[in-house]
Enzyme design. Structure first.
Site, short mmCIF file in Angstrom:
data_model
loop_
_atom_site.label_atom_id
_atom_site.label_comp_id
_atom_site.label_asym_id
_atom_site.label_seq_id
_atom_site.Cartn_x
_atom_site.Cartn_y
_atom_site.Cartn_z
N ASP A 231 0.89 -1.15 0.00
CA ASP A 231 0.00 0.00 0.00
C ASP A 231 0.94 1.21 0.00
OD1 ASP A 231 -2.00 1.81 0.07
OD2 ASP A 231 -3.09 0.91 1.73
C1 BGC Z 1 -4.78 3.61 0.21
C2 BGC Z 1 -4.88 2.74 -1.03
C3 BGC Z 1 -4.68 3.59 -2.25
C4 BGC Z 1 -3.30 4.25 -2.15
C5 BGC Z 1 -2.97 5.13 -3.34
C6 BGC Z 1 -3.49 4.41 0.25
O1 BGC Z 1 -3.53 5.35 1.27
O2 BGC Z 1 -4.86 2.81 1.36
O3 BGC Z 1 -6.12 2.10 -1.07
O4 BGC Z 1 -4.79 2.82 -3.41
O5 BGC Z 1 -3.27 5.07 -0.99
O6 BGC Z 1 -3.75 6.28 -3.33
#
Ligand code: BGC
Length: 754
Positions: A231
């Site tokens: 993530d």
């Molecule tokens: C989120 C993800 C997201 C990523 C990119 C993270 O904070 O948990 O779900 O895809 O950011 O924006």
């Protein structure tokens, strides 16, 4: 077709290989122009494309290109329609293709453990079967357009509080039956190009470093061969994560962690094969994307807007319709109250935030269908406390009207990624207003826009309740359509709406303590808990009304007794007995009557949605297999069926069971026994091969110990007696050694051979 990438990898320097292990920028993978390796864009999702061309962020703060905002996952799941979700996925995929995006970061497949989780709008359900099937359809749809999907956040990311670091403590049975199960079918059947790791720790290890999650479960058991990505910013120890199976770090971190990998290889503390394997998987993804790019795709915003209307139309849930107040008859004046009617809440806050191609609001759409409308603000969407001037104005307007429709809900201030809610209440400003309106007027309908359950203290005072969740950019048109009968609601709840926060299964353990959250409710999540504890919900899982009425009949099962290797087919007839066409969602639950392990009261194992014209009847077919009857057995580390009777329950919801049949299923599992001194008499009695010997031992024990176990005449009943729990070693103690330790050893050897 898989490309042979080994020659390309052989041409790369170690430094180049390591650089491939993290992003080139916030949204792009690394390129190596010298070798013709291009970068790929990975970006959010999942309810619409969020492609940022200027300033990048992962919290939805900076602008992105215009894109269709489809219903959020919470809404989509309420459609219980995988074909529809696949179509939405395809529409989203086309927009990604047109924008040269290789992978869209979604869908989210985490379980809704608590209705307070701030990101529940982005997840499908509290039930793993439903969630996993919806996610699989979404992935298939996205990937049918030639771009990749990235299922997230693997695994056990069920809250926003301390989401980057919290440790989730959960037992294996619960993980398997609930939290991993929500990913299993989707990953095996959807085969997403990417899997995104959760930020959090699982049983003491970061998900990004968990060999259990990434190697054992994902790669070995589920045979996943795509790319695993962090993530955003979710790296802890990059070398550890690489050996655990995490291929790609996103976004770029200026090469800080790549250097560590490089150094570890040079120093011999990390085998280079780990780097090669991950680089190969990333290049394989690039190759897949290149192959699937079939020329430039243009997306038609109008066409996708219409898809958003169609999709949202299947997601709305009619929760209450007293005296058939809905659909509204087109007479008299209608009061439309609440700022949500003009400023719709239609999408979640945070990384899924899109820049919609257009927005429809309910007030304007209602006026198109029926112009005799008066509007009052009633409350501002971000107001906490009631505003007496606005309330007074709303009451005055409703005095001149026959019916009142209140648009209520939660604004992004109350519900967003990164923060959990602390209450299930709507802001007081809204509850006070609805109560006052309901006291004066009989005909009040409340239309809700929110990402997760809210309490409804006015439930008994209003005539109609429409749950819209977050319906995407077409929400206004959809809600107006439902109110005036252009759309016959057919959605059903994919989660339980509780009566009180205190009733929720993890009330005492959410969001945890001192950096740790214990999933003490274990498998009892959502309706599994409410049903097993007989706690009445506000609205149960699977519930939703329609303007049509349906009759269920003639449930049939192809066999009354089967082994766990047989496929069981079930069918039921459903008839539309109203004069309006409508869709019904038919649900099949399984109840294990004779379980010896902890199991919920019932579990969803199949469902189907059927469209019926007035008077039309159709037969719905279901197929059940071994997995439909099994539970995860921690002792044998596998899914097992217990022989016995199972109820097959066909319901309109988890609590409105319309038909029932009972079948006998016989397990073919032959456990390898490993009896020892602490094995109980009950256990050896349970196995057919050792049962006779168990009887001899029991009789001997009673005789020689002089203890009266009240075995009665029928030794078969001994399972009900206290001796059933005695371990074999008791033979030595209570015969005062007449049964020696050598006898015990020989007995165990004999038992293990039988
Ligand atoms: C989120 C993800 C997201 C990523 C990119 C993270 O904070 O948990 O779900 O895809 O950011 O924006």
């Amino acid at each position: 077709m898989k490309e042979n990438l080994d020659p390309l990898i052989q041409q790369m320097t170690l430094e180049e290989e390591c650089s491939m292990l993290s992003g080139e920028s916030f949204w792009h993978t690394q390129s190596i122009p010298r070798l013709g390796i291009e970068h790929m864009m990975l970006t959010d999702g999942p309810a619409g494309l969020r492609k940022q061309t200027e300033k990048a962020d992962h919290l939805g703060q900076n602008p992105s290109v215009p894109a269709t905002c489809f219903p959020s996952e919470a809404a989509l799941a309420s459609s219980w329609n995988p074909d529809l979700i696949c179509e939405v996925g395809h529409g989203l995929g086309e927009e990604c293709r047109a924008q040269d995006v290789a992978v869209v970061l979604g869908p989210g497949a985490n379980i809704k453990r608590s209705p307070l989780c701030g990101r529940n709008f982005e997840y499908f359900s509290e039930d793993p079967y439903l969630s996993s099937h919806m996610a699989a359809a979404y992935i298939q749809g996205i990937q049918s357009a030639g771009v990749g999907a990235c299922i997230k956040h693997f695994a056990a990311n069920n809250q926003e509080t301390h989401r980057l670091t919290t440790n989730v403590a959960v037992d294996e049975k619960t993980l398997r039956e609930i939290y991993l199960e929500s990913f299993r079918y989707a990953i095996i059947n959807g085969n997403p190009w990417m899997v995104m790791c959760a930020y959090n720790c699982l049983n003491g290890t970061f998900a990004s470093e968990s060999e259990y999650l990434l190697q054992k479960v994902l790669r070995e058991e589920w045979q996943y061969s795509g790319v695993v990505v962090t993530d955003w910013g979710g790296v802890n120890d990059r070398v550890k994560s690489l050996t655990a199976g995490l291929d790609l770090e996103m976004p770029d971190s200026g090469g800080v962690f790549d250097c560590k990998v490089n150094k570890a290889v040079e120093e011999g503390t990390l085998q280079k094969e780990y780097v090669d394997s991950s680089v190969k998987r990333i290049l394989q993804l690039l190759s897949l994307y290149r192959q699937s790019k079939m020329g430039k795709v243009r997306f038609d915003p109008e066409k996708n807007h219409e898809l958003a209307v169609k999709a949202g139309g299947e997601c709305v849930i009619l929760l209450k319709n007293e005296n058939e107040i809905l659909p509204l008859v087109q007479t008299g004046k209608i009061a439309v109250i609440g700022e949500f009617a003009v400023k719709p809440r239609f999408q979640g806050g945070g990384s899924s935030h899109t820049n919609p191609t257009k927005i429809t609001n309910a007030k304007e759409e209602i006026e198109k269908l029926y112009p005799n409308v008066a509007y009052a603000t009633g409350f501002y969407i971000n107001d906490k406390e009631s505003n007496s001037k606005l309330v007074q104005e709303a009451l005055e307007i409703t005095n001149q009207c026959d019916k009142v429709v209140v648009f209520a809900g939660l604004s992004e201030k109350y519900e967003t990624e990164g923060i959990d809610r602390t209450s299930l209440n709507l802001p007081a400003a809204q509850n006070v207003l609805i109560k006052k309106l309901a006291e004066r007027k009989k005909n009040v309908v409340v239309v809700l826009s929110n990402g997760a359950p809210v309490l409804m203290p006015w439930k008994d005072q209003v005539q109609g309740i429409v749950e819209g969740y977050l319906l995407g950019q077409a929400s206004g048109k959809i809600l107006a359509g439902v109110l005036f009968g252009k759309i016959n609601p057919s959605g059903k709840l994919a989660e339980t709406f509780p009566n009180r926060l205190e009733d929720t299964p993890c009330y005492l353990d959410f969001p945890g303590n001192q950096g740790q959250v214990q999933y003490r409710e274990n498998i009892f999540v959502g309706y599994r808990y409410y049903d097993s504890k007989h706690i009445p919900p506000l609205f149960e899982f699977g519930f939703g009304l329609s303007y049509s009425d349906f009759l269920y009949s003639d449930m049939m099962v192809n066999q009354n007794s089967a082994t766990d290797l047989d496929e069981i087919t079930v069918q039921v007839k459903v008839k539309n007995i109203s004069d309006i066409a409508g869709s019904e969602i038919v649900q099949l639950y399984v109840h294990d009557q004779q379980t010896k392990v902890q199991r919920p009261e019932k579990e969803l194992k199949e469902f189907g949605k059927v469209l019926l014209e007035p008077g039309e009847e159709k037969t719905i077919h279901f197929r059940l297999d071994r997995h439909s009857f099994s539970y995860y057995d921690e002792k044998h580390s596998q899914w097992l069926v217990q022989s016995g009777k199972f109820d097959l329950l066909i319901g309109q919801s988890s609590r409105r069971i319309m038909c029932k049949k009972t079948i006998e299923v016989c397990s073919t599992f032959q456990p390898k026994q490993n009896f020892n001194t602490n094995t109980s008499f009950g256990e050896i009695f349970e196995f057919p091969s050792t049962r006779e010997y168990a009887k001899e031992l029991i009789e001997y024990f009673e005789r020689e110990s002089g203890i009266d176990f009240h075995l009665g005449d029928n030794i078969e009943d001994f399972a009900q007696t206290v001796i059933s729990d005695f371990p074999l070693k008791a033979l030595v103690t209570f015969t005062k050694g007449r049964f020696s330790e050598i006898d015990l050893e020989q007995t165990i050897q004999k038992l293990n051979k039988l």
